[in-house]
Design a protein around this motif. Sequence first.
Motif, PDB file in Angstrom:
ATOM      1  N   ILE A 131       0.882  -0.702  -0.362  1.00 23.13           N
ATOM      2  CA  ILE A 131      -0.477   0.046  -0.079  1.00 23.13           C
ATOM      3  C   ILE A 131       0.409   1.553   0.213  1.00 23.13           C
ATOM      4  CG2 ILE A 131      -1.966  -1.348   1.322  1.00 23.13           C
ATOM      5  CD1 ILE A 131      -1.115   0.544   4.135  1.00 23.13           C
ATOM      6  N   GLY A 132       2.176   1.228  -0.023  1.00 27.21           N
ATOM      7  CA  GLY A 132       3.129   2.321  -0.074  1.00 27.21           C
ATOM      8  C   GLY A 132       3.300   2.668   1.884  1.00 27.21           C
ATOM      9  N   LYS A 133       4.757   3.764   1.616  1.00 24.92           N
ATOM     10  CA  LYS A 133       4.567   3.459   3.398  1.00 24.92           C
ATOM     11  C   LYS A 133       4.038   4.852   3.721  1.00 24.92           C
ATOM     12  CE  LYS A 133       9.444   5.349   5.363  1.00 24.92           C
ATOM     13  NZ  LYS A 133      10.601   5.353   4.997  1.00 24.92           N
ATOM     14  N   GLN A 134       3.755   5.682   3.001  1.00 21.70           N
ATOM     15  CA  GLN A 134       3.200   7.163   3.062  1.00 21.70           C
ATOM     16  C   GLN A 134       1.724   6.626   3.732  1.00 21.70           C
ATOM     17  OE1 GLN A 134       2.014   9.553   0.261  1.00 21.70           O
ATOM     18  NE2 GLN A 134       1.687  11.783   1.789  1.00 21.70           N
ATOM     19  N   ARG A 135       0.909   5.066   3.384  1.00 20.89           N
ATOM     20  CA  ARG A 135      -0.356   5.268   4.476  1.00 20.89           C
ATOM     21  C   ARG A 135       0.143   4.084   5.578  1.00 20.89           C
ATOM     22  NH1 ARG A 135      -0.099   5.098  -0.938  1.00 20.89           N
ATOM     23  NH2 ARG A 135      -1.654   6.437  -2.526  1.00 20.89           N
ATOM     24  N   VAL A 136       1.041   3.511   5.602  1.00 19.22           N
ATOM     25  CA  VAL A 136       1.397   3.094   6.507  1.00 19.22           C
ATOM     26  C   VAL A 136       2.108   3.784   7.530  1.00 19.22           C
ATOM     27  CG1 VAL A 136       2.706   0.966   7.538  1.00 19.22           C
ATOM     28  CG2 VAL A 136       2.209   0.821   5.109  1.00 19.22           C
ATOM     29  N   GLU A 137       2.474   4.685   7.821  1.00 20.69           N
ATOM     30  CA  GLU A 137       3.125   5.404   8.402  1.00 20.69           C
ATOM     31  C   GLU A 137       1.565   5.785   8.779  1.00 20.69           C
ATOM     32  OE1 GLU A 137       6.044   5.824   9.678  1.00 20.69           O
ATOM     33  OE2 GLU A 137       6.833   4.312   7.970  1.00 20.69           O
ATOM     34  N   MET A 138       0.561   6.932   8.281  1.00 25.61           N
ATOM     35  CA  MET A 138      -0.803   7.057   8.698  1.00 25.61           C
ATOM     36  C   MET A 138      -1.480   6.131   9.689  1.00 25.61           C
ATOM     37  SD  MET A 138      -1.719  10.537   9.026  1.00 25.61           S
ATOM     38  CE  MET A 138      -0.693  10.944   7.015  1.00 25.61           C
ATOM     39  N   LEU A 139      -1.629   5.264   9.178  1.00 27.19           N
ATOM     40  CA  LEU A 139      -2.196   3.967   9.883  1.00 27.19           C
ATOM     41  C   LEU A 139      -1.053   3.738  11.318  1.00 27.19           C
ATOM     42  CD1 LEU A 139      -3.451   1.998   6.703  1.00 27.19           C
ATOM     43  CD2 LEU A 139      -5.537   3.237   8.453  1.00 27.19           C
TER      44      LEU A 139
END
Length: 286
Positions: A131-139
């Motif tokens: 899902i991409g690093k940015q989405r992982v960090e946000m979740l």
Amino acid sequence: MARTKATQKKVSLSELNNHTVNNKRQALKDLKMLNFDELVYKNPAQRRFYKTISDKDITFCIGPAGCGKTYLSVHRALRELGDKKSPIDGIVIVKPLVEAAGEKLGYLPGDIEEKTLPFMMSFYYNMEQIIGKQRVEMLKASNTIQVIPMAYMRGITLSDKFVILDEAQNATPEQIKMFVTRLGSNSKYIITGDLAQSDIKQGKSGLEDAIKRFAGVHGVGLASFKEKDIVRHSLVRRLLKRYKDSFNIIDEVSAEKTISMWVHDEGLDAPSDGSMDNNYSYVIKK
């Protein structure tokens, strides 16, 4: 005439990477758009495992490293999280953190996330590929994806969660009992491990005990991988064969002598930098 609702177009991760994600809502919206059907199975065992975790509430899976257990587990978890019809509203990652040399987890600096980060890197890496690093960090920041060490789970109930217990071969039967009884409504469990790499006393693995104990229970799925299912570098499969009980290491032969024998057999030349002189024990074939 009633207007039918248009089906939302599913997109690839490369297309999603054009989106800017600033909050949890945007991250979850992207997950709903992501085409999870692009998953490609590397072998029949992967397909069976994915189907099992899709159909069952609890799945136990054993197999050597490199078979895709972690990737497939987090793929299904993220898929459920992005499915509007699924009750899943969060992902929980659990590992039994085996203490080394008497060092307690509590003495490590930082909060739970910081203490457990080195143990969870494989999960985060696989999630980023999906899902991409940015989405992982946000979740992670919103606790939609959270880490709970097994030792901290007593007394809680996990409802509407997709829970992954990794390295379960390092859990005791008592820990597995405590873990499975945390299962709340609408949750799904995946419990994976490699019985050949247990760091606790032989015969005390909670994973092996649970598989024998729960086989045949309605709602429980079982899956396994073999050495032939390893999808990492082909050398991993060959290296693991040397850890089988049938492989005999001759203790009387030193490592230096072993290298000498194999270097001689391969017919390699001695290095020209003078690092091997007449006093060196290796015999190099000219």
